[in-house]
Motif scaffolding. Structure first.
Motif, PDB file in Angstrom:
ATOM      1  N   UNK A  99       0.826  -1.205   0.000  1.00 14.35           N
ATOM      2  CA  UNK A  99       0.000   0.000   0.000  1.00 14.35           C
ATOM      3  C   UNK A  99       0.861   1.255   0.000  1.00 14.35           C
ATOM      4  N   UNK A 100       1.985   1.207   0.707  1.00 14.47           N
ATOM      5  CA  UNK A 100       2.877   2.366   0.769  1.00 14.47           C
ATOM      6  C   UNK A 100       3.312   2.790  -0.625  1.00 14.47           C
ATOM      7  N   UNK A 101       3.723   1.821  -1.447  1.00 16.25           N
ATOM      8  CA  UNK A 101       4.252   2.148  -2.772  1.00 16.25           C
ATOM      9  C   UNK A 101       3.148   2.584  -3.727  1.00 16.25           C
ATOM     10  N   UNK A 102       1.983   1.970  -3.599  1.00 13.45           N
ATOM     11  CA  UNK A 102       0.856   2.384  -4.437  1.00 13.45           C
ATOM     12  C   UNK A 102       0.467   3.829  -4.104  1.00 13.45           C
ATOM     13  N   UNK A 103       0.405   4.152  -2.819  1.00 12.31           N
ATOM     14  CA  UNK A 103       0.035   5.498  -2.391  1.00 12.31           C
ATOM     15  C   UNK A 103       1.100   6.516  -2.769  1.00 12.31           C
ATOM     16  N   UNK A 104       2.364   6.139  -2.595  1.00  9.93           N
ATOM     17  CA  UNK A 104       3.456   7.081  -2.859  1.00  9.93           C
ATOM     18  C   UNK A 104       3.645   7.362  -4.343  1.00  9.93           C
ATOM     19  N   UNK A 105       3.120   6.486  -5.197  1.00  9.29           N
ATOM     20  CA  UNK A 105       3.331   6.644  -6.641  1.00  9.29           C
ATOM     21  C   UNK A 105       2.797   7.971  -7.157  1.00  9.29           C
ATOM     22  N   UNK A 106       1.630   8.389  -6.666  1.00 13.97           N
ATOM     23  CA  UNK A 106       1.041   9.640  -7.134  1.00 13.97           C
ATOM     24  C   UNK A 106       1.887  10.855  -6.792  1.00 13.97           C
ATOM     25  N   UNK A 107       2.217  11.073  -5.505  1.00 22.39           N
ATOM     26  CA  UNK A 107       3.081  12.200  -5.161  1.00 22.39           C
ATOM     27  C   UNK A 107       4.446  12.152  -5.847  1.00 22.39           C
ATOM     28  N   UNK A 108       5.013  10.956  -5.997  1.00 22.47           N
ATOM     29  CA  UNK A 108       6.302  10.855  -6.683  1.00 22.47           C
ATOM     30  C   UNK A 108       6.176  11.254  -8.151  1.00 22.47           C
ATOM     31  N   UNK A 109       5.038  10.925  -8.761  1.00 25.45           N
ATOM     32  CA  UNK A 109       4.796  11.359 -10.136  1.00 25.45           C
ATOM     33  C   UNK A 109       4.731  12.882 -10.210  1.00 25.45           C
ATOM     34  N   UNK A 110       4.077  13.497  -9.226  1.00 23.31           N
ATOM     35  CA  UNK A 110       4.016  14.961  -9.200  1.00 23.31           C
ATOM     36  C   UNK A 110       5.393  15.575  -8.973  1.00 23.31           C
ATOM     37  N   UNK A 111       6.205  14.942  -8.141  1.00 20.08           N
ATOM     38  CA  UNK A 111       7.568  15.425  -7.932  1.00 20.08           C
ATOM     39  C   UNK A 111       8.349  15.386  -9.237  1.00 20.08           C
ATOM     40  N   UNK A 112       8.243  14.271  -9.965  1.00 20.75           N
ATOM     41  CA  UNK A 112       8.958  14.152 -11.239  1.00 20.75           C
ATOM     42  C   UNK A 112       8.479  15.197 -12.238  1.00 20.75           C
ATOM     43  N   UNK A 113       7.166  15.423 -12.293  1.00 17.95           N
ATOM     44  CA  UNK A 113       6.643  16.419 -13.226  1.00 17.95           C
ATOM     45  C   UNK A 113       7.054  17.833 -12.847  1.00 17.95           C
ATOM     46  N   UNK A 114       7.118  18.118 -11.551  1.00 16.93           N
ATOM     47  CA  UNK A 114       7.577  19.442 -11.117  1.00 16.93           C
ATOM     48  C   UNK A 114       9.005  19.694 -11.576  1.00 16.93           C
ATOM     49  N   UNK A 115       9.838  18.674 -11.463  1.00 19.12           N
ATOM     50  CA  UNK A 115      11.232  18.802 -11.902  1.00 19.12           C
ATOM     51  C   UNK A 115      11.294  19.007 -13.421  1.00 19.12           C
TER      52      UNK A 115
END
Length: 216
Positions: A99-115
């Protein structure tokens, strides 16, 4: 009511917002599939088609109304949500841990897009017409905002799922009981201005860091 300035702002923000929510939601589905749950895939939600993720009220009506009326006060901001990607956590190979990785995927995607938007901004800042520069800046802002908003430890936000995954079992199940109150809590934070007080410094520090990273 819809003067030229408001229409321009809507057009500038439309593409970054659609990309931010689309990639965020698709990332949840993709990682859920990786860990064994194909619910999102079967629902057609592992997709970069924004129309598969748009909630007519949460993605269009509410954010647009807030943005228009706040723009009229000279302090434009908005708030909204997409259709949550369906995930059956019981179908994950290791439900609580995965569940941790499924949940974290969204914010990590936003981090990558911000960069990525920051890199685009740095490349075009002194070369492209102003509207293109403002689109890149909006991309940094909306992805940074979604990153920190979704990391708030309030279920059913991603931060709440991450917190549940990290807590010992006996505490995790007690913590999960606040989920029915999560959205009302978030609305209270928005209405009282507390959400801006919490997220503002984080977002400003994040944006400043991005600008320094890429030479601005």
């Amino acid at each position: 009511m819809f003067d030229a300035e408001i229409i321009r702002n809507v057009l500038i923000w439309a593409l970054p917002v659609l990309l931010a929510i689309t990639v965020h939601e698709a990332a949840h589905g993709y990682v859920a599939r990786y860990f064994g749950d194909t619910t999102a895939e079967q629902a057609g939600r592992i997709s970069l088609d924004p129309f598969r993720h748009i909630d007519p009220v949460g993605t269009v009506l509410v954010p647009l109304c807030i943005f228009v009326f706040s723009s009229m006060t000279g302090n434009p901001w908005t708030f909204g949500w997409a259709k949550p990607v369906p995930v059956n956590f019981n179908r994950l190979r290791n439900p609580k841990a995965d569940m941790l990785w499924v949940a974290a995927a969204g914010p990590l995607a936003n981090l990558a897009m911000a960069v990525i938007w920051a890199m685009i901004y740095a490349f075009i800042a002194r070369k492209a017409p102003l509207p293109y520069v403002l689109v890149a800046k909006a991309g940094m802002i909306i992805n940074g905002a979604l990153l920190f908003l979704n990391l708030l430890p309030i279920p059913p936000l991603d931060g709440g799922r991450i917190t549940f995954s990290l807590l010992p079992n006996h505490l995790a199940w007690k913590y999960a009981r606040i989920e029915p109150f999560g959205f009302p809590i978030l609305l209270v934070l928005v209405a009282t201005g507390a959400l801006g007080t919490i997220l503002g410094p984080l977002l400003n520090g994040f944006l400043s860091g991005l600008m320094r990273m890429f030479g601005h």
